[in-house]
Design a protein around this motif. Structure first.
Motif: not given
Length: 310
Positions: A1-8, A33-40
């Motif tokens: 999740m943290a990695k996906a958040n940094q990438e987004i 993970t990317e879906q969850m970050v973007v939707r959050h």
């Protein structure tokens, strides 16, 4: 999740000078993970949908931090600010007209005449034309309103017979690998050591929860909560309530979001009045946009500008 958040976040920073919808930042739509970050960031943060929300606007908007919960409710803060100010409730405004040297505001309780008028209603109310501007609004203001529709952010507040076990007061719970992008929920557990679990939903799903029968909204939230936890460990639901921001004609949504290619719509709306009619509110905020704090700051800034010419 943290990695996906940094990438987004890296991708958001790289958008420009043109714009792009937040959904375009998903390299792999099947990556939870990317879906969850973007939707959050979008649905659960801005109340909008990733497919129509400006990535450039969200990046420039920045974080609303600090953004604290208030145990007594945000309404208590608003009430405290009204000390010494005459406040009239249950009075609908239907028309605002600029006159020579002042304004006339037509209300359900009679006309009000003043030197200036500050309009802070939501873009949902303005877009519905519930208030008529006698001389009309300029095209730039209408374009700004078109770029700033209301997002939908609603809550299903559930009270249990005891606090959820295994959580500290104010912990957050998410679905993880079982995350459903089109039904994004986040759970706030035991805030302020209460027996509450608050399900937060934004975008189209948030609007859907607000519009469905209360029992159906409760069932939706309970189903996802049980999926996340596996078991409620004997906890029993006592009662629930669902917010109605989306269906309430005084708001028509949670707060305004910037559409893709919306540009400087917030600034345009802030400057879209006249020398007597002024726009303020969270939709015009640059700092702390979409928050009560941002709305307050725009009102103070507008009042100071008016005071300077009186």
């Amino acid at each position: 999740m943290a990695k996906a958040n940094q990438e987004i976040e890296r991708k958001m920073a790289a958008v420009g000078p043109g714009d792009a919808p937040m959904s375009s930042l998903l390299a792999n739509p099947n990556d939870w993970t990317e879906q969850m970050v973007v939707r959050h960031i979008v649905e659960l943060g801005s109340g909008s949908d990733a497919e129509s929300t400006s990535a450039l606007g969200l990046y420039e908007q920045g974080t609303p931090s600090p953004n604290w919960l208030v145990q007594e409710g945000m309404g208590r803060i608003v009430e405290s600010l009204s000390s010494g100010v005459r406040v009239v409730l249950n009075t609908r405004v239907s028309e605002i007209e600029q006159l020579s040297g002042g304004v006339k505001v037509v209300t359900s309780s009679g006309d009000i005449r003043a030197l200036h008028c500050v309009v802070t209603v939501s873009t949902g109310v303005l877009r519905s034309e519930a208030i008529r501007f006698k001389l009309g609004l300029e095209n730039a203001t209408l374009s700004a309103l078109d770029a700033l529709p209301m997002g939908h952010f609603n809550k299903v507040v559930m009270e249990f017979d005891a606090p959820m076990q295994g959580f500290a007061p104010g912990d957050w719970l998410g679905a993880g690998k079982n995350f459903q992008p089109q039904k994004a929920l986040a759970f706030l557990i035991n805030p302020f050591s209460s027996n509450l679990v608050i399900a937060l939903a934004g975008g189209a799903y948030g609007q859907q929860l607000s519009s469905m029968p209360a029992k159906d909204a409760e069932n939706e939230a309970m189903s996802q909560l049980e999926d996340c936890l596996g078991t409620l460990r004997g906890r029993k639901l006592v009662r629930s309530i669902t917010t109605d921001w989306s269906t309430n004609p005084l708001f028509n949504g949670g707060y305004a979001y910037l559409r893709t290619n919306g540009g400087d719509a917030r600034k345009a709306l802030a400057g879209g009045g006249t020398d007597r009619v002024h726009f303020a509110g969270e939709a015009t905020a640059i700092d702390f946009a979409q928050t009560c704090g941002g709305a307050y700051l725009t009102g103070m800034n507008t009042a100071e500008r008016i005071d300077a010419v009186l």
